[in-house]
Design a protein around this motif. Sequence first.
Motif, short mmCIF file in Angstrom:
data_model
loop_
_atom_site.label_atom_id
_atom_site.label_comp_id
_atom_site.label_asym_id
_atom_site.label_seq_id
_atom_site.Cartn_x
_atom_site.Cartn_y
_atom_site.Cartn_z
N GLN A 1 60.92 -77.19 -17.68
CA GLN A 1 61.20 -78.58 -17.33
C GLN A 1 61.56 -79.39 -18.59
O GLN A 1 62.51 -80.16 -18.58
CB GLN A 1 59.98 -79.21 -16.66
CG GLN A 1 60.28 -80.57 -16.10
CD GLN A 1 59.07 -81.17 -15.39
OE1 GLN A 1 57.97 -81.19 -15.94
NE2 GLN A 1 59.27 -81.60 -14.17
N ALA A 2 60.81 -79.17 -19.67
CA ALA A 2 61.07 -79.92 -20.90
C ALA A 2 62.45 -79.61 -21.47
O ALA A 2 63.06 -80.43 -22.15
CB ALA A 2 60.00 -79.61 -21.93
N ARG A 3 62.95 -78.42 -21.18
CA ARG A 3 64.27 -78.06 -21.68
C ARG A 3 65.38 -78.46 -20.70
O ARG A 3 66.53 -78.07 -20.86
CB ARG A 3 64.34 -76.55 -21.95
CG ARG A 3 63.37 -76.08 -23.01
CD ARG A 3 64.04 -75.19 -24.02
NE ARG A 3 63.11 -74.64 -25.00
CZ ARG A 3 62.69 -75.31 -26.08
NH1 ARG A 3 63.09 -76.55 -26.28
NH2 ARG A 3 61.87 -74.74 -26.93
N GLY B 1 65.99 -82.96 -15.55
CA GLY B 1 65.27 -83.19 -16.79
C GLY B 1 65.12 -84.68 -17.09
O GLY B 1 64.19 -85.09 -17.77
N VAL C 1 70.30 -81.27 -15.69
CA VAL C 1 70.34 -82.45 -16.53
C VAL C 1 69.67 -83.60 -15.80
O VAL C 1 68.81 -84.28 -16.33
CB VAL C 1 71.80 -82.82 -16.88
CG1 VAL C 1 71.86 -84.16 -17.60
CG2 VAL C 1 72.41 -81.73 -17.75
N ARG D 1 67.68 -72.80 -21.32
CA ARG D 1 67.49 -74.24 -21.38
C ARG D 1 67.77 -74.91 -20.03
O ARG D 1 67.13 -74.58 -19.05
CB ARG D 1 68.35 -74.79 -22.50
CG ARG D 1 68.04 -74.04 -23.80
CD ARG D 1 68.76 -74.58 -24.97
NE ARG D 1 68.30 -75.93 -25.28
CZ ARG D 1 68.67 -76.59 -26.35
NH1 ARG D 1 69.51 -76.04 -27.20
NH2 ARG D 1 68.21 -77.79 -26.58
N SER D 2 68.74 -75.84 -19.96
CA SER D 2 68.91 -76.58 -18.71
C SER D 2 69.50 -75.71 -17.59
O SER D 2 69.57 -76.14 -16.44
CB SER D 2 69.80 -77.80 -18.94
OG SER D 2 71.10 -77.38 -19.28
N ALA E 1 56.36 -75.84 -17.42
CA ALA E 1 56.46 -77.08 -18.21
C ALA E 1 57.54 -76.93 -19.28
O ALA E 1 58.28 -77.88 -19.57
CB ALA E 1 55.11 -77.39 -18.86
N ARG E 2 57.62 -75.76 -19.85
CA ARG E 2 58.63 -75.54 -20.90
C ARG E 2 60.04 -75.56 -20.31
O ARG E 2 60.97 -76.11 -20.89
CB ARG E 2 58.35 -74.20 -21.59
CG ARG E 2 59.05 -74.04 -22.93
CD ARG E 2 58.66 -72.69 -23.53
NE ARG E 2 59.24 -72.49 -24.84
CZ ARG E 2 58.65 -72.83 -25.99
NH1 ARG E 2 57.46 -73.39 -25.99
NH2 ARG E 2 59.25 -72.61 -27.14
N ASP F 1 63.73 -70.91 -23.23
CA ASP F 1 64.38 -70.94 -24.53
C ASP F 1 65.79 -70.35 -24.49
O ASP F 1 66.68 -70.81 -25.19
CB ASP F 1 63.55 -70.17 -25.57
CG ASP F 1 62.38 -71.02 -26.08
OD1 ASP F 1 62.13 -72.10 -25.49
OD2 ASP F 1 61.72 -70.61 -27.05
N GLU G 1 58.71 -68.86 -20.36
CA GLU G 1 58.97 -69.44 -21.69
C GLU G 1 60.20 -68.82 -22.33
O GLU G 1 60.99 -69.51 -22.98
CB GLU G 1 57.73 -69.31 -22.58
CG GLU G 1 56.64 -70.29 -22.13
CD GLU G 1 55.28 -70.10 -22.81
OE1 GLU G 1 54.36 -70.83 -22.44
OE2 GLU G 1 55.15 -69.23 -23.69
N LEU H 1 60.66 -60.33 -20.86
CA LEU H 1 61.28 -61.50 -21.47
C LEU H 1 62.79 -61.36 -21.34
O LEU H 1 63.30 -60.27 -21.03
CB LEU H 1 60.92 -61.61 -22.96
CG LEU H 1 59.42 -61.65 -23.31
CD1 LEU H 1 58.90 -60.26 -23.63
CD2 LEU H 1 59.17 -62.56 -24.51
N VAL H 2 63.49 -62.47 -21.55
CA VAL H 2 64.94 -62.44 -21.42
C VAL H 2 65.53 -63.00 -22.71
O VAL H 2 65.02 -63.98 -23.26
CB VAL H 2 65.38 -63.29 -20.21
CG1 VAL H 2 66.88 -63.46 -20.19
CG2 VAL H 2 64.91 -62.64 -18.92
N GLU H 3 66.58 -62.35 -23.18
CA GLU H 3 67.18 -62.76 -24.45
C GLU H 3 68.63 -62.26 -24.48
O GLU H 3 68.88 -61.10 -24.19
CB GLU H 3 66.37 -62.13 -25.59
CG GLU H 3 67.05 -62.07 -26.93
CD GLU H 3 66.17 -61.35 -27.98
OE1 GLU H 3 65.00 -61.02 -27.69
OE2 GLU H 3 66.68 -61.13 -29.08
#
Lengths: 281, 196
Positions: B138-140, B194, B191, B115-116, B135-136, B112, B108, B82-84
């Motif tokens: 893309q939604a962001r 999206g 942007v 984002r974009s 999908a996540r 988070d 995912e 994961l990345v944070e």
Amino acid sequence: MADRDRGYGEPELEILEIELLLEGIHRHYGFDFRGYAYSSLKRRLWRVMAEEHLSTVSELQSRVLHDEACMERLLRALSINVTAMFRDPDFFVAFRDKVAPLLRTYPFIRVWNAGCSTGEETYSLAILLAEEGLYERTRIYATDINDAVLERAEAGDFPVEKASEYAQNYLKAGGSGAFSDYYATREGTARLSRRLKDNVVFAQHNLVSDRSFNEFHVILCRNVMIYFGRPLQDRVHGLFYDSLDRLGILGLGQKESIRLTRYEGYYEPLDVHHRLYRRIG
Amino acid sequence: MVGRVVAIGGSWGGGAALGRVLASLPGDLGAPVVVALHRYPGASRLAEQLGRHGPLAVADAEDKQELWPGCVLLAPPDYHLLVEGGMCVLSIDEPVRYSRPSIDVLFESVADAYRSRAVGVLLTGASEDGSAGLARIQARGGLTIAQDPASAECPIMPRAAIEAGAVGRVLGLEEIGEALVSACATEDVGVEEGAR
């Protein structure tokens, strides 16, 4: 605030909710998860939320604060690290080759297995030490934050379906006997032999808030601190440093490095690849 | 403003496909690349082998290791990546959709965290891992790319993501490299992506 993150919630808002949840748990129940890495913690929260049929972390906060049984379930979800006996068999080979000879020079050996969860690593180590002729003079202190997992660890049971995987790992880990000699099967459950438990003490200890409780020749803490953020990792490394005998051995997980902590200078690598370090300062 | 991050997932045939993508990337790519490939626990030399394909250095990710532009960091065998906060975070949580590393878990977390600014690339594979993560992203508002199923060694994985409506662009392997270079050279094409 406009939210174009269709259907997924606002990530910054969720982080705020998580902060509030963890603060609430800490103040009300005393468990401190505030220094955990949020990305992996979040996935565990999502799973609990799904099981509790809740859609936001704030709803989870409300339930956890008002319902102790829910806190128990959350604690279990946040603290159990599922692992396998002799996970990373090569680590145990390295331990046999590099650490066992050093331990032979001690009349009595104290080992701390920190964050032992359900005990798979603890018993793997007990088997290894028994085969190296060191177990009789060893005491393994296996600790975890969670009482419920310690009970399971103490029982030393595992599902019999795991036996063949464990037996393979055991052989790759340099096992000199037969893995089946170490357990007996009854009604689908394999129970590890009494002898492997005789020199093991299971006790509750919280790496985040508790202090050192003894001086050890070996500390193993593998794949536990990956769930912690950097500042908390540093704190726990301080605790390990304080709890290690001079020239004591620290064993970490395959992808954890002392290099990225403040304590790098106090250790020399005994086996860099397998994350075995020896305290020198 | 922090730049982009590229997350790549692959399964069956993914190692070879990733090698071809890496071969088409320049040594001065302006973004970190994080990768989840379904790999055998014993495949410990994968990073070394992949590193021979192009100028970017490839390594297994270490816990809490920082990302830097041009790094290529792989989820180690039997760990989720994961990345944070610009860092790698590893976990040994249960496999997701039978996989550890899981592509969804990586995507995912990248969605988070960035984002974009996230770019997700799903390569060949025989599972349906990656669709939810893409999908996540893309939604962001991030950019999502799937390998053209027609060119994939196993089309199931990219096709699943396309059918889920999670893919902005369907490209051949060589075109993926070009798309990444141009995405990493501009700040926020996401942007527009999206808004589609």
